[in-house]
Enzyme design. Structure first.
Site, PDB file in Angstrom:
ATOM      1  N   ALA A  47      16.487  51.220  66.376  1.00  0.00           N
ATOM      2  CA  ALA A  47      16.754  50.682  67.762  1.00  0.00           C
ATOM      3  C   ALA A  47      15.387  50.217  68.531  1.00  0.00           C
ATOM      4  CB  ALA A  47      17.555  51.776  68.488  1.00  0.00           C
ATOM      5  N   ASP A 238      20.632  55.305  68.736  1.00  0.00           N
ATOM      6  CA  ASP A 238      20.900  53.815  69.068  1.00  0.00           C
ATOM      7  C   ASP A 238      21.492  53.331  70.219  1.00  0.00           C
ATOM      8  OD1 ASP A 238      20.960  54.139  65.936  1.00  0.00           O
ATOM      9  OD2 ASP A 238      20.547  51.939  66.096  1.00  0.00           O
ATOM     10  N   LYS A 249      23.168  56.706  63.443  1.00  0.00           N
ATOM     11  CA  LYS A 249      23.617  56.412  62.162  1.00  0.00           C
ATOM     12  C   LYS A 249      24.885  57.391  61.514  1.00  0.00           C
ATOM     13  CE  LYS A 249      22.379  53.693  60.071  1.00  0.00           C
ATOM     14  NZ  LYS A 249      22.967  52.346  60.166  1.00  0.00           N
TER      15      LYS A 249
HETATM   16  O1  MRU Z   1      21.219  50.876  60.803  1.00  0.00           O
HETATM   17  P1  MRU Z   1      19.667  51.064  61.094  1.00  0.00           P
HETATM   18  O2  MRU Z   1      18.918  51.909  59.812  1.00  0.00           O
HETATM   19  O3  MRU Z   1      19.107  50.302  62.107  1.00  0.00           O
HETATM   20  O4  MRU Z   1      19.852  52.581  61.899  1.00  0.00           O
HETATM   21  C1  MRU Z   1      18.829  53.439  62.615  1.00  0.00           C
HETATM   22  C2  MRU Z   1      19.277  54.546  63.145  1.00  0.00           C
HETATM   23  O5  MRU Z   1      20.409  54.945  63.102  1.00  0.00           O
HETATM   24  C3  MRU Z   1      18.344  55.308  63.735  1.00  0.00           C
HETATM   25  O6  MRU Z   1      18.545  56.566  63.931  1.00  0.00           O
HETATM   26  C4  MRU Z   1      18.065  54.600  65.417  1.00  0.00           C
HETATM   27  O7  MRU Z   1      18.016  53.403  65.577  1.00  0.00           O
HETATM   28  C5  MRU Z   1      17.015  55.506  66.180  1.00  0.00           C
HETATM   29  S1  MRU Z   1      15.537  54.839  65.444  1.00  0.00           S
HETATM   30  C6  MRU Z   1      14.118  55.458  66.256  1.00  0.00           C
END
Ligand code: MRU
Length: 348
Positions: A47, A238, A249
């Site tokens: 994110a 996110d 995720k």
């Molecule tokens: O699909 P992604 O790899 O962008 O998903 C990322 C995540 O779910 C992370 O845990 C979230 O963005 C936090 S990153 C500090």
């Protein structure tokens, strides 16, 4: 310190995350379409990193404009913001960063700045978003590290590390800060199907920093918890709704349910830019659905019969009631209902 995204003299330099851990390749993105494509492909991901990329993408549009009409340049930057907004729906940092850039663009316009000044103004805003994210991660790390006992073994999901932010990370920032504070910390990393951010990225980052990490399959998490090996879960986010419900995720919710069953603390680490006070609960968070081929044919290898029906949500929502605390740069929200604490800490 590893930073996956920087401004590089008129282009955006990123580490191409789809190639990790086998290849560490840095590439320069020279157009808004390249940035949007990199976000969609998860070459840029996480994110906060997506937010930084969107901000820099707007600045890039201004730098790419070669004409002499202010209003024409403003239209091009606005169009770029629209393209970037369409890349991924769940991480609110994307929309938060675009809003900041649009506000700055409107202010520069109102001040009647010339084209050169507008470019520099937009770049300064994008750089400020990046630098601020790094500071936020360091602060999250400091607050979160205090919550962990010593010695401690934690489990994390996906990658909420340096690669997912401007650097240092949120969940992995807490782990790094605990190690820097002298704590004896050990990490279990879920592989994180289907795109393996845990296996490919979290282990890569932690091994580079000499942090003790053990990779497990997602479905081994319950087993290691039941064996008494885990003291705490730490994940990123996110989007966090006003009541504390948290999208992260896919698989995060299952981990939270397991943690509750085993009496293990479940921490969410995220900057204020991930909190969306406009949504009253997690039910309202848009969940990205991704291509079936990510599940059936990972990296070109056929795993499932052709034509099988697939559901591939990229995120799930963990209800606030399963979250022990939310660690932000402004402090830790730990009293239920979490929504009240979130409003107190962030909602001015
Ligand atoms: O699909 P992604 O790899 O962008 O998903 C990322 C995540 O779910 C992370 O845990 C979230 O963005 C936090 S990153 C500090």
């Amino acid at each position: 310190m590893l930073s996956p995204i920087t401004w590089n003299d008129g282009s955006i330099r990123i580490i191409e995350q789809t190639l990790l851990p086998t290849e560490e390749r840095w590439v320069d993105l020279a157009t808004v379409d390249e940035v949007a494509d990199a976000i969609r492909r998860l070459a840029i991901r996480g994110a906060p990193e997506i937010g930084v990329a969107a901000a820099m993408g707007c600045a890039l549009a201004a730098f790419r404009y070669s004409g002499t009409e202010r209003q024409e340049m403003i239209s091009e930057v606005s169009e770029a913001a629209q393209v970037l907004a369409g890349t991924r729906p769940t991480a609110v940092n994307l929309f938060w960063a675009l809003d900041r850039m649009k506000t700055r663009l409107a202010a520069l316009d109102a001040e009647e700045k010339d084209i050169h000044e507008m470019r520099e103004g937009l770049l300064a805003e994008a750089q400020a978003i990046r630098e601020q994210d790094l500071e936020f991660c360091l602060a999250i790390g400091r607050h979160g590290a205090e919550l962990l006992p010593d010695p401690v073994t934690v489990i994390t999901h996906c990658n909420a590390g340096a690669l997912a932010t401007a650097g240092y990370g949120t969940a992995l920032g807490v782990i790094r800060a605990a190690k820097e504070a002298g704590k004896d910390i050990r990490v279990f990393a879920d592989e994180t199907r289907p795109l393996l951010q845990g296996a490919r990225l979290t282990t890569w980052e932690l091994m580079k920093d000499n942090i003790d990490v053990t990779l497990i399959c997602d479905n081994a998490a319950g087993h290691v918890m039941r064996q008494g090996l885990i003291h705490a879960c730490i994940v990123g986010a996110d989007r966090i709704a006003a009541n504390g419900d948290t999208a992260n995720k896919i698989g995060t919710y299952s981990l939270a349910v397991l943690a509750r069953r085993h009496g293990i603390a479940f921490y969410v680490a995220a900057p204020s830019s991930t909190v969306d006070l406009s949504l009253e609960s997690g039910d309202k968070i848009p969940i990205e659905q991704r291509a079936a081929t990510e599940v059936t044919t990972p990296r070109g290898t056929v795993f499932a019969p052709e034509g099988v029906q697939v559901l591939n949500p990229a995120f799930d929502v963990t209800p606030a009631s399963l979250i022990t605390a939310i660690i932000t740069e402004r402090g830790v929200v730990k009293n239920q209902p979490l929504g009240r604490g979130l409003q107190d800490i962030l909602g001015q």
